[in-house]
Motif scaffolding. Sequence first.
Motif, PDB file in Angstrom:
ATOM      1  N   LYS A  44      56.668  50.961  -5.765  1.00  0.00           N
ATOM      2  CA  LYS A  44      56.314  49.927  -6.748  1.00  0.00           C
ATOM      3  C   LYS A  44      56.177  48.571  -6.062  1.00  0.00           C
ATOM      4  O   LYS A  44      55.257  47.792  -6.357  1.00  0.00           O
ATOM      5  CB  LYS A  44      57.382  49.875  -7.839  1.00  0.00           C
ATOM      6  CG  LYS A  44      57.080  48.893  -8.958  1.00  0.00           C
ATOM      7  CD  LYS A  44      58.149  48.962 -10.038  1.00  0.00           C
ATOM      8  CE  LYS A  44      57.845  47.980 -11.163  1.00  0.00           C
ATOM      9  NZ  LYS A  44      58.882  48.047 -12.239  1.00  0.00           N
ATOM     10  N   ASP A  45      57.098  48.296  -5.121  1.00  0.00           N
ATOM     11  CA  ASP A  45      57.056  47.022  -4.392  1.00  0.00           C
ATOM     12  C   ASP A  45      55.776  46.910  -3.569  1.00  0.00           C
ATOM     13  O   ASP A  45      55.109  45.867  -3.576  1.00  0.00           O
ATOM     14  CB  ASP A  45      58.283  46.919  -3.494  1.00  0.00           C
ATOM     15  CG  ASP A  45      58.343  45.597  -2.747  1.00  0.00           C
ATOM     16  OD1 ASP A  45      58.007  44.554  -3.339  1.00  0.00           O
ATOM     17  OD2 ASP A  45      58.698  45.600  -1.553  1.00  0.00           O
ATOM     18  N   SER A  47      52.953  48.423  -4.066  1.00  0.00           N
ATOM     19  CA  SER A  47      51.800  48.315  -4.966  1.00  0.00           C
ATOM     20  C   SER A  47      51.640  46.897  -5.486  1.00  0.00           C
ATOM     21  O   SER A  47      50.517  46.414  -5.678  1.00  0.00           O
ATOM     22  CB  SER A  47      51.955  49.292  -6.130  1.00  0.00           C
ATOM     23  OG  SER A  47      51.990  50.631  -5.668  1.00  0.00           O
ATOM     24  N   SER A  48      52.759  46.205  -5.684  1.00  0.00           N
ATOM     25  CA  SER A  48      52.703  44.838  -6.203  1.00  0.00           C
ATOM     26  C   SER A  48      52.227  43.837  -5.155  1.00  0.00           C
ATOM     27  O   SER A  48      51.852  42.712  -5.495  1.00  0.00           O
ATOM     28  CB  SER A  48      54.082  44.410  -6.717  1.00  0.00           C
ATOM     29  OG  SER A  48      54.998  44.234  -5.641  1.00  0.00           O
ATOM     30  N   GLN A  49      52.222  44.240  -3.882  1.00  0.00           N
ATOM     31  CA  GLN A  49      51.822  43.337  -2.801  1.00  0.00           C
ATOM     32  C   GLN A  49      50.311  43.311  -2.574  1.00  0.00           C
ATOM     33  O   GLN A  49      49.818  42.522  -1.759  1.00  0.00           O
ATOM     34  CB  GLN A  49      52.514  43.747  -1.499  1.00  0.00           C
ATOM     35  CG  GLN A  49      54.018  43.606  -1.510  1.00  0.00           C
ATOM     36  CD  GLN A  49      54.656  44.128  -0.246  1.00  0.00           C
ATOM     37  OE1 GLN A  49      53.989  44.269   0.793  1.00  0.00           O
ATOM     38  NE2 GLN A  49      55.941  44.429  -0.299  1.00  0.00           N
TER      39      GLN A  49
END
Length: 274
Positions: A44-45, A47-49
């Motif tokens: 998730k981290d 993907s958020s970048q």
Amino acid sequence: MTTVGIATGAGRGTGQACASRLADLVDVLLLVDQDEAAVAAYAKDLSSQGRKAVAEPFAGTTADRDDVARLAGRAAELGTLRAVVHAESVTPEEADWRTVLQGDFVATALLAEALRPLATAGTAFVYLASVSPLIAHVDPDPAVAAVLDDPLREDFLDRVRDAVGPALEDPAWVYPWATYGVHRFVPAEAVRLGPAGARACSLSPGAIDTPETRLEMARHASVRELIERTPVGRPGRSEEVAAVAAFLLSDEASFVNGVDIVVDGGLCAAMREE
């Protein structure tokens, strides 16, 4: 063509640092770890970048043949295998000798066997090992070496214990033997991958600043001494190991194959000079 990467041990530490570098090399990145929550959070981290790769968590361990088969199947569904960094490991302080050998050596062979059919021109594999067999001067006679060269035999763990002797059950010795097995395995794997146009290397870090290393430093004076003898005067960082892994996986390293790359701040060099 959708390119696929695999990073094992991606839930923490060096495995996660390697995964971060791999996220800019492929289109889809499978993040493998036994800790399902940790690897899901990291996916998730990433993907958020807004990184190049779409990160997908994969709960499992490369020490289990069924998990490795599922992983290979998922990679094949997603696209063309481009890069694999295998950083999953077992800490000797936390496991018995069988678990260490299975997790730090046999798992490498299981992963290679499962992914070999997916390799194509340009596919690159990096298997993390350790400088520990270099420091311990592991150098088996031909009979022991022959046992080590067949890690997927059903009775391998018993055979290697009989060949090496009871010293293998010592946590201080089993890890050097397990990672020496990786050193032996990778050149042969590079030859097997040759017809497909793929490559394989191993990467051997020295003392890296992780929670496990800090715990070992607190418990063992010998670990503190190794770090003190490292010419750069400090433990390494996971990001420094990951940078070398990223190079080995890149097209810039297209003629680097079948070798072990030491990333230890000069520790092995210092020990040779003494």
